[in-house]
Motif scaffolding. Structure first.
Motif, PDB file in Angstrom:
ATOM      1  N   VAL A  51      43.138  40.323  98.346  1.00  0.00           N
ATOM      2  CA  VAL A  51      43.251  39.237  97.371  1.00  0.00           C
ATOM      3  C   VAL A  51      44.728  38.914  97.203  1.00  0.00           C
ATOM      4  O   VAL A  51      45.563  39.811  97.122  1.00  0.00           O
ATOM      5  N   VAL A  52      45.047  37.627  97.176  1.00  0.00           N
ATOM      6  CA  VAL A  52      46.432  37.208  96.944  1.00  0.00           C
ATOM      7  C   VAL A  52      46.466  36.418  95.639  1.00  0.00           C
ATOM      8  O   VAL A  52      45.719  35.451  95.464  1.00  0.00           O
ATOM      9  N   LEU A  53      47.327  36.863  94.721  1.00  0.00           N
ATOM     10  CA  LEU A  53      47.387  36.272  93.375  1.00  0.00           C
ATOM     11  C   LEU A  53      48.729  35.582  93.196  1.00  0.00           C
ATOM     12  O   LEU A  53      49.785  36.231  93.237  1.00  0.00           O
ATOM     13  N   ASP A  54      48.680  34.267  92.997  1.00  0.00           N
ATOM     14  CA  ASP A  54      49.910  33.481  92.901  1.00  0.00           C
ATOM     15  C   ASP A  54      50.530  33.595  91.508  1.00  0.00           C
ATOM     16  O   ASP A  54      49.820  33.775  90.511  1.00  0.00           O
ATOM     17  N   ASP A  55      51.842  33.455  91.458  1.00  0.00           N
ATOM     18  CA  ASP A  55      52.560  33.342  90.177  1.00  0.00           C
ATOM     19  C   ASP A  55      52.364  34.539  89.262  1.00  0.00           C
ATOM     20  O   ASP A  55      52.300  34.396  88.037  1.00  0.00           O
ATOM     21  N   TYR A  56      52.312  35.758  89.872  1.00  0.00           N
ATOM     22  CA  TYR A  56      52.066  36.964  89.073  1.00  0.00           C
ATOM     23  C   TYR A  56      53.303  37.370  88.269  1.00  0.00           C
ATOM     24  O   TYR A  56      53.236  38.264  87.437  1.00  0.00           O
ATOM     25  N   ARG A  57      54.453  36.734  88.537  1.00  0.00           N
ATOM     26  CA  ARG A  57      55.684  37.160  87.834  1.00  0.00           C
ATOM     27  C   ARG A  57      56.568  35.999  87.417  1.00  0.00           C
ATOM     28  O   ARG A  57      57.723  36.206  87.080  1.00  0.00           O
ATOM     29  N   SER A  58      56.037  34.774  87.415  1.00  0.00           N
ATOM     30  CA  SER A  58      56.902  33.648  87.072  1.00  0.00           C
ATOM     31  C   SER A  58      57.096  33.566  85.566  1.00  0.00           C
ATOM     32  O   SER A  58      56.197  33.893  84.784  1.00  0.00           O
ATOM     33  N   GLU A  59      58.255  33.067  85.189  1.00  0.00           N
ATOM     34  CA  GLU A  59      58.632  32.982  83.784  1.00  0.00           C
ATOM     35  C   GLU A  59      57.611  32.169  82.979  1.00  0.00           C
ATOM     36  O   GLU A  59      57.294  32.502  81.835  1.00  0.00           O
ATOM     37  N   HIS A  60      57.074  31.097  83.599  1.00  0.00           N
ATOM     38  CA  HIS A  60      56.182  30.205  82.859  1.00  0.00           C
ATOM     39  C   HIS A  60      54.721  30.607  82.964  1.00  0.00           C
ATOM     40  O   HIS A  60      53.851  29.873  82.503  1.00  0.00           O
ATOM     41  N   THR A  61      54.409  31.793  83.576  1.00  0.00           N
ATOM     42  CA  THR A  61      52.998  32.151  83.737  1.00  0.00           C
ATOM     43  C   THR A  61      52.715  33.582  83.247  1.00  0.00           C
ATOM     44  O   THR A  61      52.156  34.389  83.991  1.00  0.00           O
ATOM     45  N   PRO A  62      53.083  33.896  81.992  1.00  0.00           N
ATOM     46  CA  PRO A  62      52.856  35.272  81.521  1.00  0.00           C
ATOM     47  C   PRO A  62      51.370  35.647  81.501  1.00  0.00           C
ATOM     48  O   PRO A  62      51.014  36.814  81.646  1.00  0.00           O
ATOM     49  N   GLY A  63      50.495  34.657  81.347  1.00  0.00           N
ATOM     50  CA  GLY A  63      49.057  34.942  81.337  1.00  0.00           C
ATOM     51  C   GLY A  63      48.583  35.470  82.683  1.00  0.00           C
ATOM     52  O   GLY A  63      47.693  36.334  82.750  1.00  0.00           O
ATOM     53  N   VAL A  64      49.191  34.975  83.757  1.00  0.00           N
ATOM     54  CA  VAL A  64      48.817  35.475  85.088  1.00  0.00           C
ATOM     55  C   VAL A  64      49.261  36.932  85.216  1.00  0.00           C
ATOM     56  O   VAL A  64      48.489  37.793  85.652  1.00  0.00           O
ATOM     57  N   SER A  65      50.521  37.201  84.797  1.00  0.00           N
ATOM     58  CA  SER A  65      51.019  38.589  84.877  1.00  0.00           C
ATOM     59  C   SER A  65      50.081  39.524  84.115  1.00  0.00           C
ATOM     60  O   SER A  65      49.709  40.596  84.621  1.00  0.00           O
TER      61      SER A  65
END
Ligand code: SAM
Length: 283
Positions: free
Chosen positions: A172-186
């Motif tokens: 599985v590849v999960l995009d935007d796991y560490r971007s500043e604007h995507t804390p919900g993904v992290s």
């Protein structure tokens, strides 16, 4: 997506692409991950691993086109995106309006895809939560790319869809796991690591590559390629007892202005004297 301010999709990859024509499709899928997908999917096929491909969130098809390039006879690709239909909730609607609404239609996705491949994937034009009903066969996939909503509740649901759809050794590849604007993904990604047994295998600046199978097998496959010679860095580290491989672009050397370089090379006392004289003369 790249960063908070960057809602404009890129049509260029800075250092080339494994599929150069991909650059004509706008999107947020950049060179390092293009190469990582290309290598991993090719290595799976070379090792005789078969299985379907699934993508949640395809926008205008930049990543989908590359996935389609790796479809083997007998394999199927399924994609899910809202395209030009309404989001189910206000927060998701706001995200759609700020980033995708002005450019995204299902027709343009289809036209882009058909410029590269003779046949469209199976398309679900729906919120990704619609896939929780089991319409993707359990254990059927070798590779799932999650790149849809950035809201915690949605991503947590998408990770569950991926878990169910993947075969034991699937990736599985999960995009935007560490971007500043995507804390919900992290939050959703690391929650899955600590509570569902998702194992991180490879991390790039943009994407988390994991498996509920053996992460060492994924790492071995990824490291079959000499990434350093190709201009990338490879680091290995351990996160809460989990061994991970980090891939990144090799930083380009910083150019130091010549005057600064000369003073940096002088002995400290002389440098201080020069700085003092410059300050006094206002230079
Ligand atoms: C960052 S873009 C995908 C980028 C694409 N994978 C690429 O590489 O260029 C996110 C996509 O997710 C879709 N999306 C957002 N929320 C969604 C949801 N709840 N269900 C389905 N699709 C969604 C948007 O329509 C958009 O096309």
């Amino acid at each position: 997506m790249h960063n908070a301010a960057d809602t404009t999709p890129s049509t260029a990859t800075p250092h080339g692409s494994p599929l150069p024509a991909l650059e004509s499709v706008p999107g947020w899928f950049f060179q390092l991950d293009q190469e990582a997908f290309h290598h991993l999917l090719g290595a799976q096929s070379a090792a005789g691993r078969t299985g379907d491909l699934l993508e949640l969130g395809c926008y205008l098809g930049r990543s989908t086109v590359l996935l389609g390039h790796h479809l083997q006879p007998g394999e199927q690709m399924t994609v899910c995106d809202l395209f030009d239909s309404d989001a189910g909730d206000e927060e998701n609607a706001a995200e759609m309006a700020s980033s995708y609404r002005s450019t995204l239609t299902r027709r343009s996705f289809e036209a882009n895809y058909l410029a590269f491949h003779p046949q469209l994937p199976v398309i679900h034009q729906a919120p990704t939560s619609a896939l929780a009903d089991g319409r993707v066969r359990a254990g059927s996939c070798r590779f799932v790319h999650v790149d849809a909503s950035h809201l915690y509740e949605h991503v947590a649901g998408d990770i569950e869809v991926a878990r169910r759809a993947l075969a034991e050794d699937g990736v599985v590849v999960l995009d935007d796991y560490r971007s500043e604007h995507t804390p919900g993904v992290s939050a959703a990604v690391w929650e899955a690591v600590f509570t569902t047994g998702l194992r991180p295998a490879v991390l790039t600046p943009m994407k988390f590559y994991g498996t509920w199978g053996d992460p060492r097998a994924v790492q071995r496959m990824m490291l079959e390629r000499d990434w350093q010679t190709a201009g990338f860095t490879v680091d290995q580290e351990t996160i809460a007892g989990r061994h991970v491989v980090r891939l990144n672009h090799r930083p380009t050397p910083r150019t130091v202005p010549p005057r600064r370089l000369i003073t940096d090379l002088l002995p400290p006392l002389l440098t201080r004297a020069i700085r003092k004289a410059r300050r006094a003369s206002g230079a």
